[in-house]
Design an enzyme around this catalytic site. Structure first.
Site, short mmCIF file in Angstrom:
data_model
loop_
_atom_site.label_atom_id
_atom_site.label_comp_id
_atom_site.label_asym_id
_atom_site.label_seq_id
_atom_site.Cartn_x
_atom_site.Cartn_y
_atom_site.Cartn_z
N ALA A 1 11.61 -5.14 -9.36
CA ALA A 1 11.99 -5.18 -7.95
C ALA A 1 12.25 -3.76 -7.44
O ALA A 1 12.65 -2.89 -8.21
CB ALA A 1 13.26 -6.02 -7.78
N ASP A 2 12.00 -3.53 -6.15
CA ASP A 2 12.48 -2.28 -5.56
C ASP A 2 13.78 -2.59 -4.81
O ASP A 2 14.22 -3.74 -4.78
CB ASP A 2 11.41 -1.63 -4.67
CG ASP A 2 11.04 -2.48 -3.46
OD1 ASP A 2 11.82 -3.38 -3.09
OD2 ASP A 2 9.96 -2.24 -2.89
N SER A 3 14.39 -1.55 -4.25
CA SER A 3 15.71 -1.75 -3.65
C SER A 3 15.66 -2.74 -2.48
O SER A 3 16.60 -3.50 -2.26
CB SER A 3 16.31 -0.42 -3.21
OG SER A 3 15.41 0.26 -2.36
#
Lengths: 78, 246
Positions: free
Chosen positions: A36-38
């Site tokens: 996941a990214d932020s």
């Protein structure tokens, strides 16, 4: 109850991040293990809020970095 | 091209010359439009001008801290959602820096920049879920060039550009674009106060040899709001008759 919460949390994670169910273990970190990214983590929190009809404040959301963190927070607060 | 049927747009500062034209342009493309501003009567007149259908009047005083979140909430209640946010509300409190009061600095930054951020933040959640959104800031040529007597205004407009570029990078992957339109000198109440001599001097710097019209700005906003502009983000479209080529 908590099994039910865990299942629902995992289902959301699988759907949202498009990862294999087998990878979504309790200890998995959204960013480090599940890619996941932020912004994904922000969206996951939004999805949890909707699924469980609760509001997750920003300071709590920041601490939700693993599947287990999410299950714990929801189990304790919903 | 640029069809906005089924989309909902919130335009702040909608009773002003440019805001009115933006609301009219989005409405003409088929959007449902929320008109915000401080002057209810003036907003009602704009709503009547648009024919009263697909139009909502949503008064707000954006200098108040909680006003932006409250405005988005009321907009979502009225229109169902906010697909297009046009941060157009802005004010000037011009003075030489040496004479500029703290309160005039604070007021201009609060309305032109801070409220724009808060509005964007408040409507992003829905846009992210729907994987579609347009956030358009009306900045100014002076945000890029600077202008004596407008340290506060120019700072707020430059700030809007930097904020938009940053936000654009954060949420582009979710189908949300964030852009600015930078008017040059446009014929509105804000420029009507200039003396004829000032206006003549001004025109000599504008290759198109006229002040811009609010419709010139509105057309750019309608484009950026459309599906056709989906691959344009983090940009500032300068609409200034060539007075500054940036």
């Amino acid at each position: 109850m908590s099994n039910d919460v865990a299942d629902r949390v995992k289902k959301i994670v699988v759907e949202h991040l498009g990862v294999e169910e087998s990878k979504v273990v309790n200890s998995a970190s959204f960013i480090d293990d599940l890619g996941a990214d932020s912004l994904d983590t922000v969206e996951l929190v939004m999805a949890f809020e909707e699924e469980f009809g609760c509001e997750i404040p920003d300071d709590a959301a920041e601490k939700i970095v693993t599947v287990q963190n999410a299950v714990d927070f929801i189990s304790e607060n919903v | 091209m640029f069809d906005l049927s089924g989309k909902t747009a919130l335009v702040t500062g909608a009773s002003g010359g440019i805001g009115h034209a933006i609301a009219a342009a989005l409405h003409a493309q088929g959007a449902t439009v929320g008109l915000s501003g401080t002057r209810v009567e003036a907003l009602e007149k704009v709503a009547a001008d648009l024919g009263g259908e697909r139009v909502f009047v949503l008064p707000a005083n954006l200098s108040e801290t909680d006003a932006p979140a409250d405005l988005i909430k009321r907009s979502e209640e009225a229109m169902g959602q906010v697909d297009i946010l046009v941060n157009n509300a802005g004010l000037t409190r011009d003075n030489l820096a040496m004479r500029l009061k703290d309160e005039d600095w604070d007021m201009v930054l609060a309305v032109n920049l801070t409220a724009s951020f808060r509005l964007a933040k408040a409507c992003m959640r829905g846009m992210m879920k729907r994987r579609w959104g347009r956030i358009i800031g009306i900045t100014s040529v002076v945000g890029t060039t600077g202008n004596a007597g407008q340290t506060n205004y120019a700072a707020s407009k430059a700030g809007l550009i930097g904020m938009s570029k940053s936000l654009a990078q954060e949420i582009a992957s979710r189908g949300i674009t964030v852009n600015c339109v930078a008017p040059g000198f446009i014929q509105t109440a804000m420029t009507d106060v200039l003396a004829d001599e000032q206006k003549a001097k001004l025109l000599s710097t504008i290759p198109c040899d006229r002040l811009g019209s609010p419709e010139d700005i509105a057309a750019s906003v309608a484009y950026l709001a459309s599906n056709e502009a989906a691959y344009v983000t983090g940009q500032t479209l300068h609409v200034n008759g060539g007075m500054a080529m940036i």
